[in-house]
Structures are given as structure tokens and as C-alpha cells.
Design a protein around this motif. Structure first.
Motif, PDB file in Angstrom:
ATOM      1  N   ARG A   1      35.614  45.954   8.107  1.00 50.28           N
ATOM      2  CA  ARG A   1      34.232  46.235   7.675  1.00 50.28           C
ATOM      3  C   ARG A   1      33.969  45.623   6.299  1.00 50.28           C
ATOM      4  O   ARG A   1      32.924  45.029   6.058  1.00 50.28           O
ATOM      5  CB  ARG A   1      33.974  47.740   7.637  1.00 50.28           C
ATOM      6  CG  ARG A   1      33.821  48.381   9.017  1.00 50.28           C
ATOM      7  CD  ARG A   1      33.571  49.877   8.900  1.00 50.28           C
ATOM      8  NE  ARG A   1      33.404  50.475  10.209  1.00 50.28           N
ATOM      9  CZ  ARG A   1      32.249  50.557  10.858  1.00 50.28           C
ATOM     10  NH1 ARG A   1      31.154  50.057  10.307  1.00 50.28           N
ATOM     11  NH2 ARG A   1      32.175  51.125  12.043  1.00 50.28           N
ATOM     12  N   TYR A   2      34.933  45.782   5.411  1.00 52.13           N
ATOM     13  CA  TYR A   2      34.800  45.220   4.069  1.00 52.13           C
ATOM     14  C   TYR A   2      34.737  43.698   4.137  1.00 52.13           C
ATOM     15  O   TYR A   2      33.880  43.060   3.519  1.00 52.13           O
ATOM     16  CB  TYR A   2      35.965  45.677   3.195  1.00 52.13           C
ATOM     17  CG  TYR A   2      35.945  45.095   1.810  1.00 52.13           C
ATOM     18  CD1 TYR A   2      35.054  45.571   0.840  1.00 52.13           C
ATOM     19  CD2 TYR A   2      36.827  44.070   1.454  1.00 52.13           C
ATOM     20  CE1 TYR A   2      35.040  45.030  -0.444  1.00 52.13           C
ATOM     21  CE2 TYR A   2      36.818  43.523   0.176  1.00 52.13           C
ATOM     22  CZ  TYR A   2      35.917  44.011  -0.766  1.00 52.13           C
ATOM     23  OH  TYR A   2      35.895  43.470  -2.021  1.00 52.13           O
TER      24      TYR A   2
ATOM     25  N   GLY B   1      31.435  42.479   5.631  1.00 56.07           N
ATOM     26  CA  GLY B   1      30.310  42.652   4.712  1.00 56.07           C
ATOM     27  C   GLY B   1      30.259  41.628   3.604  1.00 56.07           C
ATOM     28  O   GLY B   1      29.193  41.389   3.009  1.00 56.07           O
TER      29      GLY B   1
END
Length: 268
Positions: free
Chosen positions: A237-238, A241
Motif C-alpha cells: 500500500r505504501y 501510494g
């Protein structure tokens, strides 16, 4: 009694591979008020007449493998239609208001020449839809409006030109089959990890995409289940993003010359 028996017999008309080029050739067989199933696959139809809307009891319409280039707007006013198969035709666009079907559950648009520009604004608002087949078309992206298909269980997008998937797909919590193989996908939005697509009763197809190494490595080691586990991690997710849209090279389009000759391809 004989009259009633005759009416019962013509509630279903199946004329497959009969060299039919016009609906007028079978109009004498159809009682518009009582016919429930019409199958005209593997023929030479080029046009669907506007008066198709007169078939007020029709529940299933199969026009697979014809030469239809466009559909009449009136087709979406069929009040009882649950199954529509217009795969293996020559559609480049869908008529205005196409998403107005009130009962449609299964829509097959496989093997056409459709893209995101082909769809009317209300296409993704068919809330009764359970299965949508858009494989072997020319989609490069899918609108976020797909989130409105709240009852969708099967979504087939294989063999398109998809470069991205909308994060809104992750809201389709009833989805049990997702086919996205054979596209141009480098990454998968982490929101899709909300979907339960790994298990004995689910189908997840991811192969033949130019995935970034961290996704491809997971696929090579543990298949689709490995990819799904990875996109659910905080690390992914990091990472996702922080990616700029322009940071990943655009993969080339796949060779679709195979679409020119469709003879011998049978309905799935």
C-alpha cells in the motif's frame, strides 16, 4: 387444445447456423407476446431491428457469432430480459441508454471492438447484473462507475489493453470471479485486496501481464494467491501510494490480428 399446444411450442425459438441474415426470415415463427427465449447464434445477421422491443416476454436473447455492428436503443427496454449474448460480433459502440435494462443478469460482449469510449453513461448502473463478459475487446481503462454493479459476481476483462484498474473495483464485495489476464497491467490497486477472490469457490486469473518485479515475483512463486496476499500488505500500500502515474513505462499494445479471423472459436 391444439392451439394452446402450438403456443407452448413457440415460446422458444432456436435457429443456430442457418445462414440467417435478417430477422424477417424468422418473423413468422415468433409470437411477440409469448416468446421467452430466442437463439440465433452462428448466423449472418448484420442488424437487430428496433421492434425487438416488442418481444415483451423475452428472457434470453443469444446472438453470438453474427456480423452485428450496432444495436438499437430499444433493446434495453425489453422488460423481462435476463440474458443477453451479443459476443463475437462487430460492435464498436453501444446505444445511448443501454444500461436501462431492468432485469438483466448476464451480459456477454466478448469478442467485439468495444472500448471505454463505446459505453453510454449509464452502462454501469445495471444493479441486477451478476455476470459481465468484456473479454477480447479494446479497453485501456475501466471507469470508476463500475462500483455501481453491486450484485456482480463474475467480471471477465481478459485480453484487452487495460493499463490500469479502478480502485472502485474493490467495492464489489460479491465478486467471486475476476479475469484480468492478457492485459497491459503493471500494478494492481491495493483496494482490490478487499475482494475475496482466493479459494476453492473463487477464480482469479492474472497471467500474461507485464507486472512490476515485486508482483511478478509473487506470481511466479505462489500464483494468484501470492499476489493477492502481497497487495494486502502495508508495504505494498505504501509502495503503491508513492508511485507517480508516469513512472512506469507504458507497455505496448498486444498483437490482435487474431481477432480478424474468428472462425472456429466456439462459445465458452
Amino acid at each position: 387444445m391444439p392451439k394452446d399446444k402450438k403456443k407452448e411450442e413457440v415460446t422458444e425459438v432456436e435457429h443456430v447456423d442457418r445462414n440467417i441474415s435478417s430477422f424477417s426470415q424468422i418473423s413468422h415463427l415468433i409470437d411477440a407476446e409469448i416468446i421467452t427465449r430466442l437463439s440465433l447464434s452462428h448466423n449472418k445477421l448484420t442488424v437487430v431491428p428496433p421492434n425487438i422491443a416488442d418481444l415483451i416476454s423475452l428472457q434470453s436473447l443469444n446472438l453470438w457469432n453474427n456480423q452485428i455492428e450496432e444495436l438499437p436503443p430499444s433493446i434495453s427496454s425489453l422488460p423481462k430480459l435476463r440474458i443477453l449474448n451479443v459476443g463475437m460480433n462487430k460492435l464498436t459502440k453501444l446505444p445511448k441508454g443501454f444500461g436501462s435494462f431492468s432485469e438483466l443478469e448476464i451480459l456477454d460482449l466478448t469478442y467485439n471492438n468495444l472500448s471505454e469510449r463505446s459505453l453510454p453513461g449509464n452502462f454501469f448502473f445495471m444493479q441486477t447484473l451478476r455476470a459481465l463478459y468484456l473479454g477480447d475487446n479494446d479497453f485501456e481503462m475501466l471507469p470508476g462507475d463500475v462500483e455501481n454493479l453491486i450484485n456482480l459476481q463474475i467480471l471477465v476483462l481478459r485480453e484487452n489493453d487495460l493499463l490500469t484498474l479502478p480502485k472502485e473495483l474493490g467495492k464489489l464485495t460479491r465478486l467471486r470471479e475476476l479475469h484480468i489476464q492478457g492485459n497491459r497491467l503493471a500494478m494492481i490497486p491495493p483496494e482490490l485486496g478487499n475482494l475475496e477472490l482466493v479459494g476453492s469457490k473463487q477464480v482469479l486469473r492474472l497471467e500474461h501481464n507485464p507486472f512490476i518485479p515485486r508482483i511478478q515475483d509473487q506470481f511466479d512463486e505462489n500464483g494468484a494467491a501470492g499476489v493477492w496476499a502481497h497487495i494486502r500488505t502495508d508495504d505494498y500500500r505504501y509502495f503503491f501510494g508513492r508511485q507517480e502515474p508516469s513512472s512506469t513505462p507504458v507497455p505496448p499494445k498486444r498483437n490482435k490480428e487474431k481477432k480478424v479471423s474468428r472462425k472456429g472459436i466456439q462459445q465458452a
